[in-house]
Structure formats: structure tokens, C-alpha cells
Design a protein around this motif. Structure first.
Motif, PDB file in Angstrom:
ATOM      1  N   THR A   1      51.872  44.797  20.848  1.00 38.85           N
ATOM      2  CA  THR A   1      51.950  45.713  19.475  1.00 38.85           C
ATOM      3  C   THR A   1      53.625  45.597  19.192  1.00 38.85           C
ATOM      4  N   PHE A   2      53.564  45.662  17.764  1.00 39.17           N
ATOM      5  CA  PHE A   2      54.755  45.700  17.118  1.00 39.17           C
ATOM      6  C   PHE A   2      55.173  47.244  16.841  1.00 39.17           C
ATOM      7  N   ALA A   3      56.508  47.321  16.935  1.00 37.97           N
ATOM      8  CA  ALA A   3      57.228  48.824  17.152  1.00 37.97           C
ATOM      9  C   ALA A   3      56.966  49.383  15.532  1.00 37.97           C
ATOM     10  N   ASP A   4      57.067  50.654  15.472  1.00 40.82           N
ATOM     11  CA  ASP A   4      56.745  51.157  14.187  1.00 40.82           C
ATOM     12  C   ASP A   4      57.952  51.175  13.217  1.00 40.82           C
ATOM     13  N   ASP A   5      59.083  50.219  13.350  1.00 39.58           N
ATOM     14  CA  ASP A   5      60.281  50.325  12.679  1.00 39.58           C
ATOM     15  C   ASP A   5      59.820  49.900  11.207  1.00 39.58           C
ATOM     16  N   PRO A   6      60.503  50.561  10.412  1.00 37.54           N
ATOM     17  CA  PRO A   6      60.264  50.497   8.818  1.00 37.54           C
ATOM     18  C   PRO A   6      60.813  48.934   8.527  1.00 37.54           C
ATOM     19  N   ILE A   7      60.297  48.292   7.701  1.00 37.39           N
ATOM     20  CA  ILE A   7      60.757  46.921   6.935  1.00 37.39           C
ATOM     21  C   ILE A   7      61.725  47.397   5.929  1.00 37.39           C
ATOM     22  N   ALA A   8      62.942  47.070   6.080  1.00 35.27           N
ATOM     23  CA  ALA A   8      63.836  47.165   4.968  1.00 35.27           C
ATOM     24  C   ALA A   8      63.696  46.212   3.611  1.00 35.27           C
ATOM     25  N   VAL A   9      64.025  46.736   2.681  1.00 33.62           N
ATOM     26  CA  VAL A   9      63.872  45.854   1.456  1.00 33.62           C
ATOM     27  C   VAL A   9      65.148  44.880   1.325  1.00 33.62           C
ATOM     28  N   CYS A  10      65.354  43.643   1.024  1.00 32.88           N
ATOM     29  CA  CYS A  10      66.186  42.740   0.894  1.00 32.88           C
ATOM     30  C   CYS A  10      66.715  42.982  -0.444  1.00 32.88           C
ATOM     31  N   ILE A  11      67.886  43.122  -0.821  1.00 36.60           N
ATOM     32  CA  ILE A  11      68.285  43.430  -2.251  1.00 36.60           C
ATOM     33  C   ILE A  11      69.210  42.234  -2.383  1.00 36.60           C
ATOM     34  N   ARG A  12      69.322  41.525  -3.614  1.00 38.70           N
ATOM     35  CA  ARG A  12      70.209  40.418  -3.792  1.00 38.70           C
ATOM     36  C   ARG A  12      71.733  40.960  -3.843  1.00 38.70           C
ATOM     37  N   GLY A  13      72.737  40.087  -3.428  1.00 37.67           N
ATOM     38  CA  GLY A  13      74.054  40.676  -3.331  1.00 37.67           C
ATOM     39  C   GLY A  13      74.451  41.480  -2.426  1.00 37.67           C
ATOM     40  N   GLU A  14      73.772  41.975  -1.551  1.00 40.49           N
ATOM     41  CA  GLU A  14      73.812  43.061  -0.490  1.00 40.49           C
ATOM     42  C   GLU A  14      73.456  42.190   1.063  1.00 40.49           C
ATOM     43  N   SER A  15      74.323  42.657   1.780  1.00 41.94           N
ATOM     44  CA  SER A  15      73.976  42.198   3.279  1.00 41.94           C
ATOM     45  C   SER A  15      72.685  42.819   3.804  1.00 41.94           C
TER      46      SER A  15
END
Length: 84
Positions: free
Chosen positions: A28-42
Motif C-alpha cells: 500500500t501507499f503511505a498517506d503522505d499528501p502530494i505537494a503541488v509543484c509551482i513554477r519557479g519554486e523548488s
């Protein structure tokens, strides 16, 4: 699939899971939230799995070229920065 009602954007995630034999914890996958990737940010995201029988094999599709991934047994790290 998830759809943003305001913009119509969609996000998809495909997961293939093998049913474990008796006495074996299923993968199973852990329940870690998926972060949004924002242009220009690491960007840094870690996906983790539990159960099954290691070592695990990871496959990742549709990752934009500036982002990179590194599989480390029970986790997959995605890092990078999308240019403006």
C-alpha cells in the motif's frame, strides 16, 4: 482522477497493486499528501510504500523534464524546479 471545478484541470494517479499471500501485509501507499509543484519554486516530494516483499520496483510516467526522480527501495523522491 481529480478535477478542479474552477479551471477544469485534472490530475491522475495510477496504482498497480499485487495481492499478498496469506500472512503477508499487502502493498500500500503511505498517506503522505502530494505537494503541488509551482513554477519557479523548488519541488520535493516523497512517495512511500509499505508491505509486500521488497525490493520494490517503481515506474513513473509523465514527469516534466526539469523534475527528476530517485527510487530508493520503499520510497520514491521527486525533486527539481520548473522554470518560469
Amino acid at each position: 482522477m481529480a478535477r478542479d471545478r474552477a479551471t477544469g484541470e485534472t490530475a491522475r494517479r495510477t496504482v498497480h497493486v499485487t495481492v499478498a499471500p496469506p500472512g503477508q501485509e499487502p502493498l500500500t501507499f503511505a498517506d503522505d499528501p502530494i505537494a503541488v509543484c509551482i513554477r519557479g519554486e523548488s519541488y520535493h516530494q516523497v512517495l512511500r510504500v509499505h508491505g509486500g516483499i521488497p525490493p520494490y520496483e517503481w515506474q513513473l510516467e509523465g514527469l516534466p523534464a526539469p523534475l527528476q526522480h530517485l527510487a530508493r527501495n520503499d520510497r520514491l523522491e521527486i525533486t527539481g524546479k520548473l522554470s518560469l
